[in-house]
Design an enzyme around this catalytic site. Structure first.
Site, PDB file in Angstrom:
ATOM      1  N   ASP A 263       0.872  -1.159   0.000  1.00 40.49           N
ATOM      2  CA  ASP A 263       0.000   0.000   0.000  1.00 40.49           C
ATOM      3  C   ASP A 263       0.919   1.221   0.000  1.00 40.49           C
ATOM      4  O   ASP A 263       2.067   1.171   0.461  1.00 40.49           O
ATOM      5  CB  ASP A 263      -0.975   0.017   1.194  1.00 40.49           C
ATOM      6  CG  ASP A 263      -2.153   0.964   0.915  1.00 40.49           C
ATOM      7  OD1 ASP A 263      -2.064   1.757  -0.052  1.00 40.49           O
ATOM      8  OD2 ASP A 263      -3.152   0.916   1.654  1.00 40.49           O
TER       9      ASP A 263
HETATM   10  C1  BGC Z   1      -4.884   3.373  -0.192  1.00 41.74           C
HETATM   11  C2  BGC Z   1      -4.963   2.325  -1.283  1.00 41.74           C
HETATM   12  C3  BGC Z   1      -4.796   2.996  -2.625  1.00 41.74           C
HETATM   13  C4  BGC Z   1      -3.473   3.720  -2.640  1.00 41.74           C
HETATM   14  C5  BGC Z   1      -3.171   4.431  -3.938  1.00 41.74           C
HETATM   15  C6  BGC Z   1      -3.628   4.219  -0.304  1.00 41.74           C
HETATM   16  O1  BGC Z   1      -3.659   5.269   0.579  1.00 41.74           O
HETATM   17  O2  BGC Z   1      -4.945   2.751   1.065  1.00 41.74           O
HETATM   18  O3  BGC Z   1      -6.170   1.639  -1.222  1.00 41.74           O
HETATM   19  O4  BGC Z   1      -4.889   2.066  -3.653  1.00 41.74           O
HETATM   20  O5  BGC Z   1      -3.464   4.705  -1.616  1.00 41.74           O
HETATM   21  O6  BGC Z   1      -4.010   5.506  -4.118  1.00 41.74           O
END
Ligand code: BGC
Length: 747
Positions: A263
């Protein structure tokens, strides 16, 4: 297509070897693993390191020298995110990146229709392809543990069986487009509050029975090509660096051959990440740099610091080769997939899919005196009240925010459906979050400076002489109202909506409440309101889909994928668990970044499993949903009285449409273990089927289960056990509306 790949590589002088043959890695007739190994063998250590971390907010480098392209990711999971700048979260301001916003995943789960999940995956996958994305960051399958979790709307509810059944066709639909799904957030990211610092601990039993099955299904049945490791910690280690989850379970137990993507900003340490099982690092703001410094990608944990350890001889390249091979495999499956179609964006088919899925997912929670569907014949006046009737819901909520090509509001949808004979008056009733904005883009400003009393008075006046009042309220994806990075602060509706609803109910008996949310909300006014509809966040076609259901053009057939408790104390995580973290640790914590342990004391008793155990009566139970027609169940039966562990057993029940319009019913099968060495839930969902029935029509519904449906996970033996003895199959129209019970035995 294959020729195109070779031609591209020839153009940069790499494709053909001295003998004029195609190199193995470009030869798509060769087995995938041969191609991966061939490419790997040609790469320098620097090139390998270059493909295992980001080069921009959403892309990672390919191997330009070998003609291997970059890998492009996109959020996910309800539509294709608008382009952001190379290095910033702000939208880049493109004019060709508007998408179809599909219903949020809670709504998809509420369809209980695997065909809808397939259609969803196919459609969103086509949009990803058209936008030339290789990896879709979704779907999410974290289990709904508390109604306060700000991101529940991005997930598929509280039940591992339902979430597993729905995630698999979604994945297949997306990946048929040569676009990888990245199933998130693996694992135990069940709250947003302190999502980076919560250190989850729980029994292996709860882990395997409740929190992992949907991920396991995504890997083993769906064949997802990538998975996103979550922000939180598990047993003292951040998940992005967690060998137990990323290696032992994901790779060794489930045989995952895809890529684990962190993540965004989930990696914290080079040494730990090297052998922690992660393949691709995104979003880090690394140490030794000022926060958010541009072009820090070379300083990522899996970039220069990794290379340095290798060049100093402190680590070998074994793990690097594995990571690079995994990434190459993903690039071959997606960016270099010779079979991938071109995709399509905002097609009429996609809008139709969004509307159909929404129509099947909307849940009719209550319909006293058959107030719904609205009778729109003759001269009628409808008072539409509530901010959510006009507020954009495709914007906000965090990374799932979209730039939708179109979004039909509930007010527009109702006006359009009602036609000329019906007068629609609108009164806002309250002001909640008047500005729709995300990532530097303000898309809507419906500010209103009137006082709360003025707005309430206007709404009540409008409601008084109307034939119907349709209140459209709920949450709205603003921080703390179903939004990433923050949990809700309570179960209640915000902005004084409860009082407003009570006042409306006093002046008009024909009150319909449409609740827009991805979470359960408290309804202290439930006795005074005859009709309640769960409207979710449903994207581009929201208003049309709501009007379809309210007007009766679509007969509602959704059922709840999670329990609506009366109060928070009726939820296991709040009654027994440590949510939002261990109290002593929270009290002692001084820094924002302190790690806070949280033990899931409620164990396997999540959602209806807790409500059943505690014998509480939910506001609306898991699996509940009404229809404009009625169904009658016959007496269920089984094809045998007992089975052995290698055998299956089939339960059959006749369902008849006893009303006067076509409808769909979701027949649910729960299993009870009558006597077990370990405590077990009162019942657990192990099968379901959605059937369409014309008026008067009767169909036989059969559901087959086997050993899996009877097993529990034994922590001590680390094994699934199906214990011989007596069981019951419970056929229900919801988890609390039981239509029949069939006893059987496992020999
Ligand atoms: C989120 C993810 C997301 C990623 C990219 C993160 O903060 O938890 O679900 O895909 O950002 O935007």
């Amino acid at each position: 297509m294959k020729l195109q790949i070779i031609a591209a590589a020839v153009a940069i002088g790499v494709a053909l070897n001295a003998a004029g043959e195609t190199p193995v890695y470009l030869d798509t007739t060769k087995p995938l693993e041969e191609r991966v190994n061939d490419a790997l063998g040609r790469m320098t250590t620097e090139e390998k390191v270059a493909i295992i971390h980001a080069q921009s907010k959403f892309s990672s480098a390919g191997v330009p020298r070998l003609g291997i392209p970059e890998l492009w990711c996109t959020d996910g999971p309800h539509g294709i995110r608008p382009e952001v700048f190379w290095d910033e979260w702000d939208q880049a301001g493109w004019t060709n990146d508007s998408c179809t916003a599909f219903p949020a995943l809670t709504c998809l789960a509420a369809t209980w229709n695997t065909e809808m999940a397939q259609l969803y995956g196919k459609s969103i996958g086509e949009e990803a392809r058209y936008r030339e994305k290789d990896v879709l960051l979704g779907p999410g399958v974290n289990i709904y543990r508390t109604p306060l979790n700000g991101r529940n709307f991005e997930y598929m509810g509280e039940d591992p069986y339902l979430a597993s059944a729905m995630v698999v066709p979604y994945i297949k639909g997306v990946q048929a487009n040569g676009v990888a799904t990245c199933v998130k957030h693996y694992a135990l990211n069940n709250q947003e509050q302190r999502r980076h610092t919560t250190d989850v601990d729980l029994s292996d039993r709860a882990l395997y029975e409740i929190y992992l099955p949907a991920f396991k299904a995504a890997v083993m049945d769906g064949g997802t090509w990538s998975i996103m490791s979550s922000y939180n910690l598990y047993k003292g280690r951040h998940v992005c660096q967690n060998q137990r989850l990323l290696k032992e379970i994901l790779r060794d137990e489930w045989g995952f051959d895809g890529v684990v993507i962190s993540d965004w900003g989930g990696v914290h340490n080079t040494e730990q990440v090297i052998d922690g099982g992660l393949d691709l690092e995104f979003g880090s703001w690394t140490n030794g740099l000022s926060e958010g410094m541009k072009n820090a990608y070379d300083s990522y944990y899996m970039a220069y610091p990794y290379l340095k350890l290798i060049s100093e001889g402190k680590v070998d390249t074994k793990e690097l080769d594995k990571k690079a091979a995994n990434v190459l495999r993903l690039i071959f499956r997606t960016a270099m997939n010779p079979e991938k179609p071109f995709g399509s964006l905002n097609s009429p088919e996609h809008l139709a899919a969004a509307r159909q899925i929404a129509g099947e997912g909307i849940v009719l929670l209550k319909n006293e005196g058959n107030l719904l569907p609205l009778k729109l014949d003759g001269k009628k006046k409808i008072a539409v009240v509530g901010e959510n009737a006009i507020k954009m819901m495709t914007v906000g909520g965090g990374s799932s925010s979209l730039k939708a090509r179109r979004e039909v509001s509930p007010l527009e949808g109702l006006k359009h459906r009602a036609g000329d004979g019906v007068e629609i008056v609108y009164a806002r009733g309250y002001v909640g979050d008047p500005v729709a904005q995300q990532d530097g883009m303000k898309v809507q400003d419906i500010s209103d400076n009137r006082s709360a009393e003025e707005m309430l008075a206007e709404a009540v006046a409008a409601a008084k002489d109307a034939d119907y009042v349709v209140f459209v309220g709920g949450l709205n994806k603003a921080p703390h109202q179903d939004c990433e990075d923050a949990d809700r602060e309570g179960l209640g509706l915000p902005y004084g909506q409860d009082r407003l609803i009570e006042e409306l109910a006093k002046v008009n008996k024909n009150l319909v409440v449409v609740n827009i949310s991805g979470n359960a909300v408290a309804m202290p006014w439930i006795k005074s309101v005859p009709a309640v509809v769960q409207g979710w966040f449903i994207g581009s076609e929201a208003g049309n889909a709501i009007a379809d259901v309210l007007a009766g053009d679509v007969n509602p057939s959704g059922k709840l994928p999670f329990t609506f408790p009366v109060k928070l104390e009726d939820v296991g995580a709040h009654a027994r668990g440590e949510y939002p973290g261990n109290k002593d640790a929270l009290a002692a914590s001084k820094e924002w970044g302190d790690t806070i342990p949280e033990y899931y004391n409620e164990d396997i008793f999540v959602g209806y499993r807790w409500a059943d155990k505690e014998k509480t009566t939910p506001l609306f139970p898991f699996g509940h949903g009404l229809s404009y027609t009625s169904f009658e169940y016959g007496k269920p039966s089984a094809d045998k009285k007992s089975l052995t562990a290698d055998d299956t057993i089939t339960f059959t029940v006749n369902v008849r449409n006893t009303g006067d319009r076509e409808g769909q019913e979701i027949v649910q099968l729960y299993v009870t273990d009558k006597k077990s060495s370990l405590p077990r839930p009162v019942k657990e969902l192990k099968g379901f089927k959605k059937v369409k029935l014309a008026p008067g029509e009767e169909k036989q519904v059969s559901i087959t289960i086997g050993r899996d449906a009877l097993s529990y996970f034994d922590d001590n033996k680390h094994e699934w056990i199906a214990e011989p003895g007596k069981f019951e199959a419970i056929i229900g129209a919801s988890s609390r509306d039981i239509k029949g019970i069939v006893p059987f035995e496992l020999k």
